[in-house]
Design a protein around this motif. Structure first.
Motif, PDB file in Angstrom:
ATOM      1  N   LEU A   1      -6.854   1.664 -13.936  1.00 26.50           N
ATOM      2  CA  LEU A   1      -6.644   2.895 -13.172  1.00 26.50           C
ATOM      3  C   LEU A   1      -5.598   3.779 -13.862  1.00 26.50           C
TER       4      LEU A   1
ATOM      5  N   LEU B   1      -0.797   8.250  -8.750  1.00 29.34           N
ATOM      6  CA  LEU B   1      -2.158   7.712  -8.865  1.00 29.34           C
ATOM      7  C   LEU B   1      -2.358   6.482  -7.984  1.00 29.34           C
TER       8      LEU B   1
ATOM      9  N   GLU C   1      -2.328   7.474  -4.267  1.00 24.92           N
ATOM     10  CA  GLU C   1      -3.603   8.105  -3.915  1.00 24.92           C
ATOM     11  C   GLU C   1      -4.712   7.062  -3.825  1.00 24.92           C
ATOM     12  N   HIS C   2      -4.719   6.128  -4.751  1.00 28.90           N
ATOM     13  CA  HIS C   2      -5.716   5.052  -4.786  1.00 28.90           C
ATOM     14  C   HIS C   2      -5.713   4.263  -3.474  1.00 28.90           C
ATOM     15  N   TYR C   3      -4.527   3.995  -2.946  1.00 22.95           N
ATOM     16  CA  TYR C   3      -4.409   3.213  -1.714  1.00 22.95           C
ATOM     17  C   TYR C   3      -4.314   4.079  -0.458  1.00 22.95           C
TER      18      TYR C   3
END
Length: 72
Positions: free
Chosen positions: A22, A47, A50-52
């Motif tokens: 990622l 990042l 935002e991913h979680y």
């Protein structure tokens, strides 16, 4: 160590290698950051947050707390 990040990553059943992809870094580089040997860059923190779907402060501990062993 980034205890909250480790817990969240494991709750999502993701590996260090998946988070490294990622961030477009090596698995070893990611491991060093998660273990507190290196710091996450601000863009990496964004990042991951935002991913979680979480805020940065919900995941990342300030460096003064990150290297302490978590107590129950």
């Amino acid at each position: 160590m980034q205890w909250n990040l480790i817990r969240i990553r494991k709750e999502h059943k993701e590996t260090q290698s998946e988070l490294a992809k990622l961030l477009d870094i090596s698995t070893e580089g990611y491991r060093f950051k998660e273990n507190g040997k290196n710091q996450f860059k601000s863009d990496e923190m964004f990042l991951i947050a935002e991913h979680y779907g979480l805020g940065i402060s919900e995941i990342f501990l300030p460096s003064e707390y990150a290297n302490r062993k978590q107590t129950a």
